[in-house]
Motif scaffolding. Sequence first.
Motif, PDB file in Angstrom:
ATOM      1  N   THR A 242       0.945  -1.094   0.177  1.00 17.28           N
ATOM      2  CA  THR A 242      -0.009  -0.020   0.049  1.00 17.28           C
ATOM      3  C   THR A 242       1.030   1.176  -0.084  1.00 17.28           C
ATOM      4  N   PRO A 243       0.885   1.849  -0.976  1.00 18.51           N
ATOM      5  CA  PRO A 243       1.716   3.227  -1.234  1.00 18.51           C
ATOM      6  C   PRO A 243       1.481   4.122   0.071  1.00 18.51           C
ATOM      7  N   THR A 244       2.696   4.901   0.441  1.00 16.32           N
ATOM      8  CA  THR A 244       2.422   5.864   1.423  1.00 16.32           C
ATOM      9  C   THR A 244       2.660   7.112   0.763  1.00 16.32           C
ATOM     10  N   SER A 245       1.572   8.299   1.286  1.00 16.98           N
ATOM     11  CA  SER A 245       1.487   9.390   0.396  1.00 16.98           C
ATOM     12  C   SER A 245       2.784  10.524   1.003  1.00 16.98           C
ATOM     13  N   VAL A 246       3.262  11.252  -0.138  1.00 17.91           N
ATOM     14  CA  VAL A 246       4.166  12.209   0.341  1.00 17.91           C
ATOM     15  C   VAL A 246       3.470  13.706   0.914  1.00 17.91           C
ATOM     16  N   ARG A 247       3.912  14.006   1.783  1.00 17.21           N
ATOM     17  CA  ARG A 247       3.119  14.880   2.901  1.00 17.21           C
ATOM     18  C   ARG A 247       3.522  16.471   2.167  1.00 17.21           C
ATOM     19  N   SER A 248       4.471  16.790   1.319  1.00 15.61           N
ATOM     20  CA  SER A 248       4.979  17.962   0.902  1.00 15.61           C
ATOM     21  C   SER A 248       5.714  17.929  -0.374  1.00 15.61           C
ATOM     22  N   ASP A 249       5.443  18.867  -1.360  1.00 13.58           N
ATOM     23  CA  ASP A 249       5.923  18.896  -2.706  1.00 13.58           C
ATOM     24  C   ASP A 249       7.420  18.514  -2.693  1.00 13.58           C
ATOM     25  N   LEU A 250       8.082  17.741  -3.501  1.00 10.23           N
ATOM     26  CA  LEU A 250       9.365  17.514  -3.688  1.00 10.23           C
ATOM     27  C   LEU A 250       9.957  18.236  -4.876  1.00 10.23           C
ATOM     28  N   HIS A 251      11.001  18.840  -4.726  1.00 14.86           N
ATOM     29  CA  HIS A 251      11.770  19.366  -6.183  1.00 14.86           C
ATOM     30  C   HIS A 251      13.168  18.775  -6.403  1.00 14.86           C
ATOM     31  N   PRO A 252      13.427  19.339  -7.618  1.00 14.29           N
ATOM     32  CA  PRO A 252      14.765  18.583  -8.039  1.00 14.29           C
ATOM     33  C   PRO A 252      15.677  19.026  -6.854  1.00 14.29           C
ATOM     34  N   LEU A 253      16.626  17.902  -6.864  1.00 19.59           N
ATOM     35  CA  LEU A 253      17.917  17.856  -5.975  1.00 19.59           C
ATOM     36  C   LEU A 253      17.542  17.142  -4.380  1.00 19.59           C
ATOM     37  N   TYR A 254      16.137  17.298  -4.318  1.00 21.75           N
ATOM     38  CA  TYR A 254      15.598  16.591  -2.963  1.00 21.75           C
ATOM     39  C   TYR A 254      16.083  15.346  -2.801  1.00 21.75           C
ATOM     40  N   THR A 255      16.796  14.757  -1.551  1.00 17.57           N
ATOM     41  CA  THR A 255      17.083  13.318  -1.199  1.00 17.57           C
ATOM     42  C   THR A 255      16.238  12.879  -0.066  1.00 17.57           C
ATOM     43  N   THR A 256      15.581  13.697   0.579  1.00 14.04           N
ATOM     44  CA  THR A 256      14.917  13.864   1.722  1.00 14.04           C
ATOM     45  C   THR A 256      13.069  13.627   1.513  1.00 14.04           C
ATOM     46  N   ILE A 257      12.413  12.555   1.812  1.00 15.24           N
ATOM     47  CA  ILE A 257      11.012  12.521   1.326  1.00 15.24           C
ATOM     48  C   ILE A 257      10.102  12.312   2.381  1.00 15.24           C
ATOM     49  N   PRO A 258       9.661  13.527   2.927  1.00 17.78           N
ATOM     50  CA  PRO A 258       8.364  13.319   3.888  1.00 17.78           C
ATOM     51  C   PRO A 258       7.171  12.405   3.418  1.00 17.78           C
ATOM     52  N   VAL A 259       6.983  11.371   4.397  1.00 20.31           N
ATOM     53  CA  VAL A 259       5.682  10.589   4.026  1.00 20.31           C
ATOM     54  C   VAL A 259       4.781  10.403   5.281  1.00 20.31           C
ATOM     55  N   ASN A 260       3.746   9.838   5.130  1.00 23.30           N
ATOM     56  CA  ASN A 260       2.586   9.908   6.186  1.00 23.30           C
ATOM     57  C   ASN A 260       3.153   8.739   6.841  1.00 23.30           C
ATOM     58  N   SER A 261       3.745   7.696   6.396  1.00 28.48           N
ATOM     59  CA  SER A 261       4.202   6.612   7.373  1.00 28.48           C
ATOM     60  C   SER A 261       5.450   5.908   6.879  1.00 28.48           C
ATOM     61  N   VAL A 262       6.497   5.569   7.522  1.00 29.34           N
ATOM     62  CA  VAL A 262       7.584   4.872   7.149  1.00 29.34           C
ATOM     63  C   VAL A 262       7.569   3.489   7.545  1.00 29.34           C
ATOM     64  N   ASN A 263       6.209   2.978   8.067  1.00 31.55           N
ATOM     65  CA  ASN A 263       5.964   1.551   8.687  1.00 31.55           C
ATOM     66  C   ASN A 263       6.290   0.774   7.398  1.00 31.55           C
ATOM     67  N   GLY A 264       7.038  -0.262   7.579  1.00 35.85           N
ATOM     68  CA  GLY A 264       7.050  -1.329   6.483  1.00 35.85           C
ATOM     69  C   GLY A 264       8.283  -1.365   5.378  1.00 35.85           C
ATOM     70  N   TYR A 265       8.758   0.027   5.517  1.00 40.34           N
ATOM     71  CA  TYR A 265      10.001   0.467   4.751  1.00 40.34           C
ATOM     72  C   TYR A 265      11.470  -0.015   5.483  1.00 40.34           C
ATOM     73  N   SER A 266      12.418  -0.432   4.855  1.00 38.74           N
ATOM     74  CA  SER A 266      13.669  -0.712   5.270  1.00 38.74           C
ATOM     75  C   SER A 266      14.787  -0.058   4.463  1.00 38.74           C
ATOM     76  N   VAL A 267      16.044   0.318   5.332  1.00 37.50           N
ATOM     77  CA  VAL A 267      17.124   0.847   4.587  1.00 37.50           C
ATOM     78  C   VAL A 267      17.679  -0.189   3.724  1.00 37.50           C
ATOM     79  N   ASN A 268      17.915   0.147   2.665  1.00 34.61           N
ATOM     80  CA  ASN A 268      18.495  -0.755   1.246  1.00 34.61           C
ATOM     81  C   ASN A 268      17.436  -1.402   0.385  1.00 34.61           C
ATOM     82  N   GLU A 269      16.189  -0.909   0.872  1.00 36.11           N
ATOM     83  CA  GLU A 269      15.069  -1.536   0.025  1.00 36.11           C
ATOM     84  C   GLU A 269      14.888  -0.305  -1.422  1.00 36.11           C
TER      85      GLU A 269
END
Length: 822
Positions: free
Chosen positions: A182-209
Amino acid sequence: MKKKVGWKLLATVWMFMLVLSFVMPIESAHAGTPWRSSLYPSNWTPGFTDAQGRFFQDFSYAGYWRGEKSIPTTPPGATYNVVTQYGADPSGALDSTNAIQNAIDAAGAAGGGIVYLPAGTYRVKPQGTNISALWINKDSVVLRGAGTSSTFIYNDSASMRSKAVIRVAPVTSADWFTPTNTPTSVRSDLHPLYTTIPVNSVNGYSVNEFVIVHSDATDAFIAEHGMTGKWDASVKGPTFYRKITGIDASTNTLTIDIPIRYDVKTRDNARVYKIGDAIAEIGIEDLSVGMKENPGTGWGDLDYNVPGTAAYDVHDSKAITIENAKNGWVDNVNSYKPSSNSGDFHVLSYGISLNQSRTITIQNTNFQKPQYKGEGGNGYLYAIRGSDNLVQNATATNGRHNFNFRSMWTSGNVITSSTSNFPRLASDFHMHLSMANLFDNMTMNGDFIDAEYRPFGTVEHGWTTTQSVIWNTNGVAYYSGQSSIVTSKQWGQGYVIGTQGAANGVTYTVSPTDGSAPQDLVEGIGTGVDLMPQSLYLDQKAKRGFPNYTTIPAKIEAEDFSAMSGIQLETTTDTGGGLDVGWIDAGDWMYYNVNVPTAGTYTVQYRVASPNTTGQIQLQSGATVLATTAVPNTGGWQNWQTVTTTVNLNAGQQTLRVYAGGSGFNVNWINFAVQQQPTNLLTNPGFETGDLTGWSEWHPTGQVSAHKVDTDTPRTGSYKLTHWASTSYQQISSQTKTVPNGLYSVSVWVRSGGGQNALQLFAKNYGAAELDAVIGSGPVSTYTKYTIDNIQVTNGTIEIGIWNDANAGNWAAFDDFELVQK
């Protein structure tokens, strides 16, 4: 001595700058004043913008493992010889599809390996309902030939609609638009060069995925780009395939490994989700691919939609297709014209197609002459649809579009140091806003790069790109009817930096009311020969801490240093033109990053000029001086002469320093060559025939032979010689050669479990007493080289071999015998 005006003062600044920069060779007979783009100062870092908000993206992530690792020369796993182990026919007379596929499947089932196609021609074609002749569908499988002029894959079917000769794709789909969670929504607009993604929930996600960052082509998005009524949701919207490198549960943010390339807006349902596993660590290398021509009729532009025509039968066929892959490569692969083709055709439609894949490197390739170049996407020789892939040192000839980018999931890709020859239509940004891609250091011969609106297609192509860079384009000849080597009218902002050559014009002017306004930034028309750096990709890669390593043997232009102290560049009058390194004082130096595949002795040539006898070059590795070479008086600062020395180099990536032990000379280039090795006079010295061809054996009457050729842990290649028996045995394996009288050396690499009564390498019957190198009865756990040196042959012959007097169960392995004249 020439005066170094102000440069000693600037040396420290340049040294700091160039530790992370890289300057490519300038291939011109004349160079003027070096210049830099206004958007790429020497201290550039990602995020640098001018007063108008214009900026270059960081393209250094393109290629295998984001440019941070070299393509492996010895991938893990066993070698699967398709001829000796699986019965493929290298004569081309019989179909070898199943034999090669069985080897591919075996390597895949074992967790990876090299599927080796020895020299020969291999006839293949899709079997039954298969959509490819050969399918690599498991990780870490490398399809390797013996070279582009030795191993030929011949596709023996002229009906290849939507099929491929070689397909790389996982068994289970890893489609970028099919979430597996189930996708998690992005909370605010992203722009070029961004590497940090604010999302509604990080549950179920892991580093290196790996995840997809995606927003839809909503009505609002389409309207924002002026494409209402022309685009629809099928164009997908901005899409980026990224790896999670960090998770902050307290702020519900994900950190990703490669920056976002374009705006991803909450308005357009911005979200993050997982997909199926992409196939990884696959390689195709050292071979050529050709396709049987279609003898039919009906080759019109729209005949690809008409059943019964030849165009219909070959539509969308591909020599190589790579789908849903990451961290793989195609290296040293060409197309070729099969002898059965009456027309000068190499492939039926596509050459290499890359789709929904990232960080793939395609290098040292040459694809030519598709039979069908009609509409519907036919005749594209390098078609890129993915992210952060690299095409380098590639040649494309006579395609419909030789090189192209297309689709909104296509971003961050680089085509560099490549050549396009006489396509039917331009190399281009083709459709649906492929964003932030780079054409770098291209040579265009009868072709041009097209980056503008295209009013074609069922779903109109429309704006084809935005934020893309066309850097340092060399125009050999204009496309027929054109007066530009580049046309750039990109959506939003685009960049054309530097052109050179006989054809160097750029078309870019637009009115303020044009849909592509503002006008793209164009700098340096006709002066690309003086652009610094010559390659944006390599320089950005070096600035990120991953300098380019030149694999030697190779000729390195002196100005291609990765760092320096105290020198200047100037125009050279030496053959080939370009720049040389001058104003060299004692203590000045240049660093060169090299990759040495094989340790050994190398010949080093310096191209030097000097009116003095004070010059001296030290080649250094760390604190070790590898060689010292005097620079002679050549008669002037531009009177060039080649001086030579030899050095021993260790294998691996390393930085060599060219240090001025004395002053007053110029350097144009440095050439590293493998020192000519003496010829091995033995037949089948490594048993790579798979048998004992060339070898004789002796054992006592009544005893079974205790020697055999097998594939169990050879030192090199696929085979070795083994001595073993379940009872005590005596065994000789030998070879007698007729040779000129003279001084010789013989050697062999040995592993042994030990326990023998006698085990030795021998040389005899050469005109004097037998000589031996005793291996002995102790175990030899790793391959060790045993040598008999200074054998003086006086009777024109020599016998060399192994004598083994062993107890039951004693074993010994032998590989890479060598007999050389000194």
